[in-house]
Design a protein around this motif. Structure first.
Motif, PDB file in Angstrom:
ATOM      1  N   LEU A  66     -17.078  17.645 128.607  1.00 15.19           N
ATOM      2  CA  LEU A  66     -17.416  17.678 127.179  1.00 15.19           C
ATOM      3  C   LEU A  66     -18.928  17.627 126.973  1.00 15.19           C
ATOM      4  O   LEU A  66     -19.483  18.371 126.152  1.00 15.19           O
ATOM      5  CB  LEU A  66     -16.733  16.507 126.465  1.00 15.19           C
ATOM      6  CG  LEU A  66     -15.195  16.566 126.461  1.00 15.19           C
ATOM      7  CD1 LEU A  66     -14.605  15.253 125.959  1.00 15.19           C
ATOM      8  CD2 LEU A  66     -14.713  17.723 125.603  1.00 15.19           C
ATOM      9  N   THR A  67     -19.613  16.765 127.723  1.00 15.06           N
ATOM     10  CA  THR A  67     -21.070  16.701 127.576  1.00 15.06           C
ATOM     11  C   THR A  67     -21.738  17.956 128.145  1.00 15.06           C
ATOM     12  O   THR A  67     -22.797  18.362 127.681  1.00 15.06           O
ATOM     13  CB  THR A  67     -21.634  15.455 128.293  1.00 15.06           C
ATOM     14  OG1 THR A  67     -21.196  15.447 129.650  1.00 15.06           O
ATOM     15  CG2 THR A  67     -21.128  14.182 127.616  1.00 15.06           C
ATOM     16  N   ARG A  68     -21.107  18.573 129.123  1.00 16.91           N
ATOM     17  CA  ARG A  68     -21.636  19.830 129.673  1.00 16.91           C
ATOM     18  C   ARG A  68     -21.628  20.924 128.616  1.00 16.91           C
ATOM     19  O   ARG A  68     -22.585  21.694 128.479  1.00 16.91           O
ATOM     20  CB  ARG A  68     -20.788  20.244 130.881  1.00 16.91           C
ATOM     21  CG  ARG A  68     -20.999  21.660 131.369  1.00 16.91           C
ATOM     22  CD  ARG A  68     -22.342  21.860 132.005  1.00 16.91           C
ATOM     23  NE  ARG A  68     -22.483  23.198 132.557  1.00 16.91           N
ATOM     24  CZ  ARG A  68     -23.599  23.891 132.563  1.00 16.91           C
ATOM     25  NH1 ARG A  68     -24.709  23.384 132.053  1.00 16.91           N
ATOM     26  NH2 ARG A  68     -23.637  25.100 133.084  1.00 16.91           N
ATOM     27  N   LEU A  69     -20.558  21.012 127.836  1.00 21.47           N
ATOM     28  CA  LEU A  69     -20.498  22.004 126.760  1.00 21.47           C
ATOM     29  C   LEU A  69     -21.588  21.744 125.723  1.00 21.47           C
ATOM     30  O   LEU A  69     -22.212  22.678 125.206  1.00 21.47           O
ATOM     31  CB  LEU A  69     -19.120  21.977 126.108  1.00 21.47           C
ATOM     32  CG  LEU A  69     -17.964  22.554 126.946  1.00 21.47           C
ATOM     33  CD1 LEU A  69     -16.627  22.279 126.269  1.00 21.47           C
ATOM     34  CD2 LEU A  69     -18.146  24.055 127.160  1.00 21.47           C
ATOM     35  N   VAL A  70     -21.828  20.466 125.424  1.00 19.12           N
ATOM     36  CA  VAL A  70     -22.896  20.131 124.474  1.00 19.12           C
ATOM     37  C   VAL A  70     -24.249  20.557 125.034  1.00 19.12           C
ATOM     38  O   VAL A  70     -25.082  21.140 124.328  1.00 19.12           O
ATOM     39  CB  VAL A  70     -22.883  18.614 124.164  1.00 19.12           C
ATOM     40  CG1 VAL A  70     -24.101  18.233 123.312  1.00 19.12           C
ATOM     41  CG2 VAL A  70     -21.605  18.229 123.447  1.00 19.12           C
ATOM     42  N   ALA A 117     -21.656  10.954 121.874  1.00 19.80           N
ATOM     43  CA  ALA A 117     -21.479   9.933 122.903  1.00 19.80           C
ATOM     44  C   ALA A 117     -21.711  10.521 124.294  1.00 19.80           C
ATOM     45  O   ALA A 117     -21.589  11.732 124.523  1.00 19.80           O
ATOM     46  CB  ALA A 117     -20.066   9.351 122.816  1.00 19.80           C
ATOM     47  N   SER A 118     -22.038   9.642 125.240  1.00 17.21           N
ATOM     48  CA  SER A 118     -22.281  10.074 126.621  1.00 17.21           C
ATOM     49  C   SER A 118     -20.963  10.230 127.366  1.00 17.21           C
ATOM     50  O   SER A 118     -19.895   9.813 126.893  1.00 17.21           O
ATOM     51  CB  SER A 118     -23.157   9.051 127.346  1.00 17.21           C
ATOM     52  OG  SER A 118     -22.434   7.820 127.493  1.00 17.21           O
ATOM     53  N   ALA A 119     -21.070  10.802 128.567  1.00 15.67           N
ATOM     54  CA  ALA A 119     -19.877  10.967 129.395  1.00 15.67           C
ATOM     55  C   ALA A 119     -19.282   9.623 129.784  1.00 15.67           C
ATOM     56  O   ALA A 119     -18.058   9.486 129.917  1.00 15.67           O
ATOM     57  CB  ALA A 119     -20.226  11.784 130.647  1.00 15.67           C
ATOM     58  N   ALA A 177     -15.516   8.497 129.166  1.00 15.16           N
ATOM     59  CA  ALA A 177     -14.701   8.070 130.304  1.00 15.16           C
ATOM     60  C   ALA A 177     -14.067   6.712 130.037  1.00 15.16           C
ATOM     61  O   ALA A 177     -12.899   6.476 130.406  1.00 15.16           O
ATOM     62  CB  ALA A 177     -15.562   8.014 131.563  1.00 15.16           C
ATOM     63  N   GLU A 178     -14.815   5.826 129.409  1.00 18.88           N
ATOM     64  CA  GLU A 178     -14.253   4.511 129.087  1.00 18.88           C
ATOM     65  C   GLU A 178     -13.118   4.625 128.081  1.00 18.88           C
ATOM     66  O   GLU A 178     -12.100   3.946 128.196  1.00 18.88           O
ATOM     67  CB  GLU A 178     -15.371   3.607 128.544  1.00 18.88           C
ATOM     68  CG  GLU A 178     -14.944   2.173 128.284  1.00 18.88           C
ATOM     69  CD  GLU A 178     -14.401   1.490 129.532  1.00 18.88           C
ATOM     70  OE1 GLU A 178     -13.447   0.681 129.398  1.00 18.88           O
ATOM     71  OE2 GLU A 178     -14.914   1.770 130.637  1.00 18.88           O
ATOM     72  N   GLN A 179     -13.269   5.507 127.108  1.00 15.64           N
ATOM     73  CA  GLN A 179     -12.199   5.727 126.138  1.00 15.64           C
ATOM     74  C   GLN A 179     -10.971   6.330 126.819  1.00 15.64           C
ATOM     75  O   GLN A 179      -9.830   5.952 126.520  1.00 15.64           O
ATOM     76  CB  GLN A 179     -12.688   6.653 125.021  1.00 15.64           C
ATOM     77  CG  GLN A 179     -11.650   6.985 123.962  1.00 15.64           C
ATOM     78  CD  GLN A 179     -11.115   5.766 123.237  1.00 15.64           C
ATOM     79  OE1 GLN A 179     -11.852   4.792 123.010  1.00 15.64           O
ATOM     80  NE2 GLN A 179      -9.839   5.779 122.876  1.00 15.64           N
ATOM     81  N   ALA A 180     -11.202   7.261 127.737  1.00 17.77           N
ATOM     82  CA  ALA A 180     -10.085   7.855 128.477  1.00 17.77           C
ATOM     83  C   ALA A 180      -9.338   6.799 129.279  1.00 17.77           C
ATOM     84  O   ALA A 180      -8.099   6.803 129.346  1.00 17.77           O
ATOM     85  CB  ALA A 180     -10.600   8.959 129.400  1.00 17.77           C
TER      86      ALA A 180
END
Length: 575
Positions: A436-440, A534-536, A540-543
């Motif tokens: 997701l952050t890569r797309l951003v 938000a950062s990766a 990841a913490e939400q996941a």
């Protein structure tokens, strides 16, 4: 011995020098016979026997003693029981050698002249096996060679067996005219046989790639088996150009162009209804062209999702995402992690008469009937973005993009996902949250990502333990298991990790590969995180709070189930 005599002895063939050393011939006799052989263009051993200086029987006994090599009486050999297809009959006639038996990956070969190094190199090249030499009487050897040549059928079926049909490799050459030299190189029979043997061996050993690598003083062939490269053969350096020419011809490449990389394809028919595709890539290096051949087995897409190694909850999430009418599903991981097979497994599930599916790939690796597949051609202007634009005018239901490489492709793919199309694609990232952050970072607006991406699957391939030889690994300390990622409660219960051993049925204790997955649906909470940048790590913490396992945790579950080893999981999930 005088210097001139030493030099003259050095010029003689090894057989003559051995006979001089044994006292059977004088220096003058050997030089005279060798000179006659040169003038008549015959072999030294022919002149030797014709001169009656020594009988075939005495010659055989002398050579056996001189080279400490066993004798064999060829009168006791049944020509019909000799191995066929192991050596080219022309090679046997030329070097006066006869294959007797293949046993335990070694080959026994009869010869009258064990000093012939050229014959030894030729046998090693054609058989790719260690050679055990035995001495035979030259007259008996000549008689048996005639019978062997008459009974040996040089058809391709005898080289590879009736199950395999290499006729499909005889693809017509490129339109460009070949020089006589190039044509001769291409039709070099030993090279043709060697290539056919390598392709057959690679397929039977379940290799994914063949590497033909030229160096200054060596040439090697390596297979990638279960993700690991293994050296299979070391053919003579002299054949590297002829081998590349042969590969280029059957792949419809330009054999005269050696300065730039080229890509092509060829096919192998197996049985009556199975065809294996090979993708060929050539690359100019310092000492010749390196060739990599990838084996593209269409049946890999027919295995079904259960064979890929998804856990039940992961499979349910993936199936729910691909059956949505629109949105984007991304598969991420490094090269060789099985992304293409995963995508095609999903496409195979979706491939129904009422659904229009189009794919853009570079190149299309698996041919799947019922799907419109397009090869990207950058030189002709057919980029991923151009193909996507064309797809949107073709009334698609499902679109698969081989890889999202740039902002333009990403934007079009996301717009397609937002306008009623299901889009499948891949990215090269380490795990699902960082996608997701890569797309951003590529420049895609966060609100577009949040509204279009429905699920991301990160994956790796780990080698499966061989079920026949794996054994429990009792010596792993508890602390090592905890440091690897196991929780204390995971170590409770009646289970134990296994380790690789190795047996004839596997490769160093492993046989096949299994997928390790991180399947992450994009929830509303994650969408909110994306919108606020938000950062990766936060994603990841939400996941993790939503029950999404990391790649390491998924791998450790495979260890607990005895599917793979702890060492393998640590290697492929070393993030």
């Amino acid at each position: 011995m005088a210097t001139d005599e030493v030099m003259a002895t050095m010029a003689l063939p090894g057989l003559a020098r051995a006979l001089i050393a044994s006292g059977t011939l004088t220096q003058q006799q050997a030089e005279g016979l060798y000179g006659q052989a040169q003038r008549k263009r015959t072999s030294f051993i022919t002149e030797l026997i014709d001169s009656a200086v020594i009988s075939p029987r005495d010659l055989a006994y002398t050579m056996s003693a001189a080279f400490a090599t066993p004798l064999i009486d060829l009168d006791a050999i049944d020509v019909d029981r000799l191995p066929k297809g192991l050596l080219d009959p022309k090679t046997c006639q030329r070097f006066r050698i006869l294959p007797l038996k293949r046993r335990n990956n070694r080959v026994s070969v009869a010869t009258a002249d064990p000093s012939d190094l050229q014959a030894a190199e030729k046998v090693k090249f054609e058989t790719q096996l260690p050679v055990d030499w035995v001495i035979a009487e030259v007259d008996k050897l000549d008689r048996l060679l005639k019978s062997y040549a008459a009974s040996a059928d040089e058809s391709l079926d005898q080289i590879v067996g009736n199950t395999f049909d290499f006729d499909s490799l005889a693809i017509e050459s490129p339109a460009e005219e070949q020089s006589d030299k190039a044509a001769a190189e291409v039709e070099d029979t030993p090279v043709v046989r060697f290539l056919q043997k390598m392709l057959l061996d690679a397929y039977s050993m379940r290799a994914s790639d063949l590497h033909f690598e030229p160096y200054e003083h060596s040439f090697r062939v390596r297979f990638r088996i279960d993700g690991v490269l293994r050296e299979i053969a070391s053919p003579p350096v002299a054949i590297k150009d002829r081998l590349v020419s042969r590969i280029k011809v059957i792949s419809k490449l330009d054999i005269s162009e050696k300065r730039v990389p080229q890509d092509g394809r060829m096919k192998l028919k197996v049985g009556t209804d199975k065809v294996i595709d090979f993708r060929v890539s050539t690359l100019p290096t310092l000492f010749g062209e390196k060739v990599v051949i990838r084996i593209l087995d269409p049946s890999s897409a027919q295995l079904g999702i259960d064979a890929l190694g998804y856990e039940e909850d992961e499979k349910a999430r993936l199936l729910e995402a691909i059956h949505r009418p629109y949105g984007m599903v991304l598969v991420t991981g490094p090269t060789g992690s099985g992304k293409t097979v995963s995508l095609y497994t999903c496409l195979n599930i979706l491939n129904q008469p009422g659904i229009n599916i189009s794919t853009a790939e570079d190149p299309a690796e698996i041919n799947l009937p019922g799907i419109n597949q397009v090869n990207v051609n950058e030189k002709a202007g057919l980029t991923f973005a151009a193909a996507l634009r064309a797809f949107l005018r073709q009334d698609p239901d499902v679109i698969m993009v081989g890889e999202i490489r740039d902002l333009e492709t990403a934007d079009i793919a996301i717009k397609a996902a937002q306008t009623g199309h299901l889009v499948l694609s891949t990215l090269h990232t380490n795990d699902a949250p960082s996608t997701l952050t890569r797309l951003v970072n590529m420049g895609v607006a966060p609100f577009n990502i949040a509204s279009s991406v429905h699920l991301i699957t990160a994956q790796r391939l780990a080698r499966r333990l061989c079920p026949q030889c794996k054994v429990p690994h009792h010596d792993i300390p508890r602390q090592v298991l905890l440091d690897a990622g196991f929780k204390p409660e995971d170590l409770e219960g009646d289970w134990q990790p296994y380790r690789a051993v190795g047996c004839p049925a596997c490769n160093e204790g492993y046989k096949g590969r299994v997928g390790i997955y991180q399947v992450m649906p994009v929830s509303e909470a994650m969408q909110a995180l994306i919108l606020r940048g938000a950062s990766a790590l936060e994603i990841a913490e939400q996941a993790r709070r939503e029950g999404v396992r990391t790649l390491r945790e998924s791998g450790l579950r495979k260890v607990k189930m005895g599917i793979t080893s702890l060492e393998e999981v640590l290697a492929v999930t070393n993030l």
